[in-house]
Design an enzyme around this catalytic site. Structure first.
Site, mmCIF file in Angstrom:
data_model
loop_
_atom_site.group_PDB
_atom_site.id
_atom_site.type_symbol
_atom_site.label_atom_id
_atom_site.label_comp_id
_atom_site.label_asym_id
_atom_site.label_seq_id
_atom_site.Cartn_x
_atom_site.Cartn_y
_atom_site.Cartn_z
ATOM 1 N N GLU A 283 0.881 -1.169 0.000
ATOM 2 C CA GLU A 283 0.000 0.000 0.000
ATOM 3 C C GLU A 283 0.917 1.216 0.000
ATOM 4 O O GLU A 283 1.565 1.509 1.004
ATOM 5 C CB GLU A 283 -0.887 -0.011 1.255
ATOM 6 C CG GLU A 283 -1.705 -1.275 1.432
ATOM 7 C CD GLU A 283 -2.836 -1.401 0.429
ATOM 8 O OE1 GLU A 283 -3.150 -0.413 -0.245
ATOM 9 O OE2 GLU A 283 -3.391 -2.501 0.306
ATOM 10 N N CYS A 317 -2.391 8.975 2.903
ATOM 11 C CA CYS A 317 -2.067 8.481 1.559
ATOM 12 C C CYS A 317 -3.166 8.795 0.556
ATOM 13 O O CYS A 317 -2.900 9.003 -0.620
ATOM 14 C CB CYS A 317 -1.802 6.990 1.607
ATOM 15 S SG CYS A 317 -3.182 6.062 2.309
HETATM 16 P P1 NAD Z 1 8.603 4.750 4.396
HETATM 17 O O1 NAD Z 1 8.576 3.892 3.184
HETATM 18 O O2 NAD Z 1 9.780 5.610 4.612
HETATM 19 O O3 NAD Z 1 8.470 3.856 5.724
HETATM 20 C C1 NAD Z 1 7.416 2.928 5.888
HETATM 21 C C2 NAD Z 1 7.895 1.815 6.801
HETATM 22 O O4 NAD Z 1 8.929 1.089 6.137
HETATM 23 C C3 NAD Z 1 8.485 2.310 8.129
HETATM 24 O O5 NAD Z 1 8.131 1.419 9.163
HETATM 25 C C4 NAD Z 1 9.981 2.238 7.845
HETATM 26 O O6 NAD Z 1 10.756 2.103 9.015
HETATM 27 C C5 NAD Z 1 10.067 0.983 6.982
HETATM 28 N N1 NAD Z 1 11.273 0.905 6.142
HETATM 29 C C6 NAD Z 1 12.094 1.896 5.742
HETATM 30 N N2 NAD Z 1 13.097 1.394 4.971
HETATM 31 C C7 NAD Z 1 12.883 0.059 4.883
HETATM 32 C C8 NAD Z 1 13.550 -0.995 4.208
HETATM 33 N N3 NAD Z 1 14.641 -0.801 3.473
HETATM 34 N N4 NAD Z 1 13.039 -2.247 4.317
HETATM 35 C C9 NAD Z 1 11.913 -2.487 5.012
HETATM 36 N N5 NAD Z 1 11.251 -1.525 5.689
HETATM 37 C C10 NAD Z 1 11.719 -0.266 5.617
HETATM 38 O O7 NAD Z 1 7.272 5.598 4.359
HETATM 39 P P2 NAD Z 1 6.820 6.746 5.378
HETATM 40 O O8 NAD Z 1 7.455 8.026 4.981
HETATM 41 O O9 NAD Z 1 6.963 6.281 6.757
HETATM 42 O O10 NAD Z 1 5.253 6.801 5.089
HETATM 43 C C11 NAD Z 1 4.692 7.691 4.197
HETATM 44 C C12 NAD Z 1 4.384 7.014 2.878
HETATM 45 O O11 NAD Z 1 3.476 5.936 3.090
HETATM 46 C C13 NAD Z 1 3.716 7.945 1.897
HETATM 47 O O12 NAD Z 1 4.254 7.748 0.629
HETATM 48 C C14 NAD Z 1 2.261 7.484 1.930
HETATM 49 O O13 NAD Z 1 1.532 7.791 0.776
HETATM 50 C C15 NAD Z 1 2.411 6.016 2.149
HETATM 51 N N6 NAD Z 1 1.197 5.439 2.729
HETATM 52 C C16 NAD Z 1 0.410 4.652 1.945
HETATM 53 C C17 NAD Z 1 -0.780 4.126 2.439
HETATM 54 C C18 NAD Z 1 -1.708 3.285 1.589
HETATM 55 O O14 NAD Z 1 -2.611 2.658 2.134
HETATM 56 N N7 NAD Z 1 -1.528 3.233 0.283
HETATM 57 C C19 NAD Z 1 -1.148 4.407 3.749
HETATM 58 C C20 NAD Z 1 -0.323 5.222 4.512
HETATM 59 C C21 NAD Z 1 0.858 5.719 3.992
#
Ligand code: NAD
Length: 546
Positions: A283, A317
């Site tokens: 997502e 999001c």
């Molecule tokens: P992010 O990708 O930086 O982090 C998300 C999660 O992934 C965190 O727990 C982070 O610690 C982890 N992570 C980071 N690097 C990783 C790696 N290499 N391997 C595995 N896990 C890792 O995203 P963010 O900035 O925390 O969240 C915002 C983003 O999430 C925005 O782009 C938003 O649109 C999206 N989002 C999407 C939905 C949806 O349902 N489509 C919902 C909420 C947020």
């Protein structure tokens, strides 16, 4: 679960400091009075970690002061988490679905009864307004009720047409995947940890969850509440740590990966899952558009657009960052939209009343400021907002409307993930649809028109996983019986509905054959067998068998 009580006591000393909350009205509860060291210590005991863990500090976005000190899990701790979860999953999967579903329904009731505790925690960790924190309670309760009531229907064995009518009896069964690796972001920490974990649990799985460290307390609280509702404690493991450090370990041991976060990280997670041949639902981000057609009710559209763009300060999001308005109503609509936006009350008290809260982090504030400043420098006009508000708290930024945005500006195509929306005008429906679809993302869209039929016709042409007609995002997201997710760069797979639970299962076909085998038998030679079955196939088709 590692017993952390002693460590937790020690951590409590170093944890939350007495805080000040400048945006809270005089005498009101503050972040520090709501999230006390005792609360942090109790919740931190739920983290799977061992030995002498490294500590990490989190900060309250509303005040900039220390919120919590938490132990971090190492990749070895993640392995232990999977072992514990795997053991617990065996007994859990053996329970009838109705017993597992009862836990979700009890969780639903407890959540509603104890909502003030979690509203405080969500506000403290994210800085969002209480109303937007409540959206998470709403989302989690809807998911708990839906899967609590519908899991038996989704998961029951289904009779399927057999290879040979009457002679082959075929069932499709659903088996749990095992242990789900779940990685979640900070922006909707209750909804995006528990909302996805609930269908995984009721389908018979365990979960190893890595929430974002910034919002770990919220996930830990939800785990505690689910245990109170009857979930075996080891079934939900929570590991805390840097994404790039322990994220890959979460994926490495998972039987299925449920990831919510940015498109960039989602791609990495998908590659790791693919290399192990385990499935993943992703997502991801969006650059969502809202269309105001010429026949829209402009007051309702303006009010809806405010919710669509500025809920959770745009850190949602499915929130709207592009507003496409029919030229004939653009001035009238913009006057109403800008007036409503400028009237929004920003605030950070732990009580209802504020219309918008703070951003979550310096990184978010930096992106939002950069997108707005670059656009303005390149000629965009600010119709409302446009600046940070350090007088309210370190990370507040005004809800902002930009006009005259052009393709070379970052705010035009990149996800800002903040309270910033750009205005574009269109003359024809085709133009509007083309503009809405002119992005690699495909998460959510919103269409405002008095003509529902026309709205649905436009929806069919929009390349997004959800379309809301005369609503911002909550109608589709809250319809938890129907799938929610993204097309294109916005993701893979769906949460909610049948897809939202069946992704956590393996399909198994069980076919039993009677009387006649499917092959030459009783002395029949191969040619006769082929001739008999050719006649049989023709007959089955003629008789209308599927
Ligand atoms: P992010 O990708 O930086 O982090 C998300 C999660 O992934 C965190 O727990 C982070 O610690 C982890 N992570 C980071 N690097 C990783 C790696 N290499 N391997 C595995 N896990 C890792 O995203 P963010 O900035 O925390 O969240 C915002 C983003 O999430 C925005 O782009 C938003 O649109 C999206 N989002 C999407 C939905 C949806 O349902 N489509 C919902 C909420 C947020």
């Amino acid at each position: 679960m590692t017993d952390l009580t002693a460590d937790a006591q020690a951590l409590a000393q170093a944890s939350a400091q007495p805080g000040r909350n400048p945006a809270a009205p005089g005498g009101a509860r503050t972040v520090a009075s709501a999230v006390t060291p005792a609360v942090v210590a109790r919740l931190a005991a739920g983290i799977t970690t061992a030995g002498d863990p490294e500590l990490v500090h989190t900060t309250a976005p509303l005040t900039g002061e220390r919120l919590a000190t938490l132990p971090q899990s190492s990749p070895a701790d993640v392995e232990v988490a999977y072992e514990l979860a795997r053991r617990a999953q065996k007994n859990w999967a053996a329970l009838p679905v109705r017993r597992r579903a009862a836990v979700l329904l009890r969780f639903h009731d407890l959540l509603l009864r104890r909502q003030d505790e979690i509203l405080d925690l969500i506000q403290a960790e994210t800085g969002k307004a209480r109303l937007h924190a409540f959206e998470e309670v709403l989302g989690a309760a809807l998911a708990a009720r839906h899967y609590g009531r519908s899991a038996q229907r989704y998961l029951r064995d289904r009779r399927r047409g057999g290879a040979l009518p009457v002679l082959t009896h075929t069932l499709e069964a659903r088996r749990p995947k095992g242990v789900i690796g779940q990685i979640s972001p900070w922006n909707y920490p209750l909804e995006l940890s528990v909302g996805d974990a609930l269908p995984a649990f009721v389908a018979g799985n365990a979960v190893v969850n890595k929430p974002d460290t910034q919002t770990a307390l919220t996930a830990l609280w939800a785990r505690e509440l689910l245990i109170e509702a009857g979930l075996p404690a080891d079934l939900w493991q929570i590991v805390i740590g840097d994404g790039p450090v322990i994220g890959p370990a979460v994926v490495r041991h998972a039987d299925y990966v449920s990831f919510t976060g940015s498109t960039r990280t989602g791609r990495e997670v998908a590659q790791q899952a693919a290399a192990r041949l385990v499935g993943a639902s992703l997502e991801l981000g969006g650059k969502n558009a809202l269309l105001v057609l010429a026949d829209a009710d402009l007051d309702k559209a303006a009010e809806g657009a405010v919710r669509a763009c500025f809920s959770s300060a745009g850190q949602l999001c499915i929130s709207i960052e592009r507003l496409l308005v029919h030229r004939s109503v653009a001035d009238e609509f913009l006057a109403r939209f800008a007036a409503r936006t400028s009237a929004l009350r920003l605030g950070g008290g732990l009580a209802y009343g504020a219309d918008m809260g703070s951003l979550v982090s310096e990184r978010q504030l930096e992106t939002v400021t950069r997108h707005v400043e670059e656009a303005v420098k390149a000629g965009a006009r600010v119709l409302a907002g446009g600046r940070a508000r350090p007088d309210l708290g370190p990370l507040f930024f005004e809800p902002t409307i930009l006009d005259g945005v052009t393709p070379e500006m970052a705010v035009c195509a990149e996800e800002t993930f903040g309270p910033v929306v750009s205005i574009y005008r269109f003359d024809t429906e085709d133009e509007a649809v083309a503009a809405a679809n002119s992005t690699s993302y495909g998460l959510n869209s919103s269409v405002w028109t008095r003509d529902q039929r026309r709205g649905r016709a436009i929806a069919a042409r929009l390349h997004t996983g959800t379309v809301n007609i005369n609503e911002a995002y909550a109608a589709a997201y809250g319809s938890v019986g129907s799938p929610m997710g993204g097309m294109g760069d916005s993701g893979l797979g769906r949460r909610h509905g049948s897809e939202g639970i069946l992704r956590f299962t393996e399909a198994q076909t069980i076919a039993s054959q009677r009387l006649l085998p499917i092959g030459p038998s009783l002395g029949m030679d191969d040619e006769k067998f082929a001739a008999l079955f050719t006649t049989g196939l023709r007959a089955l088709k003629a008789l209308g068998f599927k």
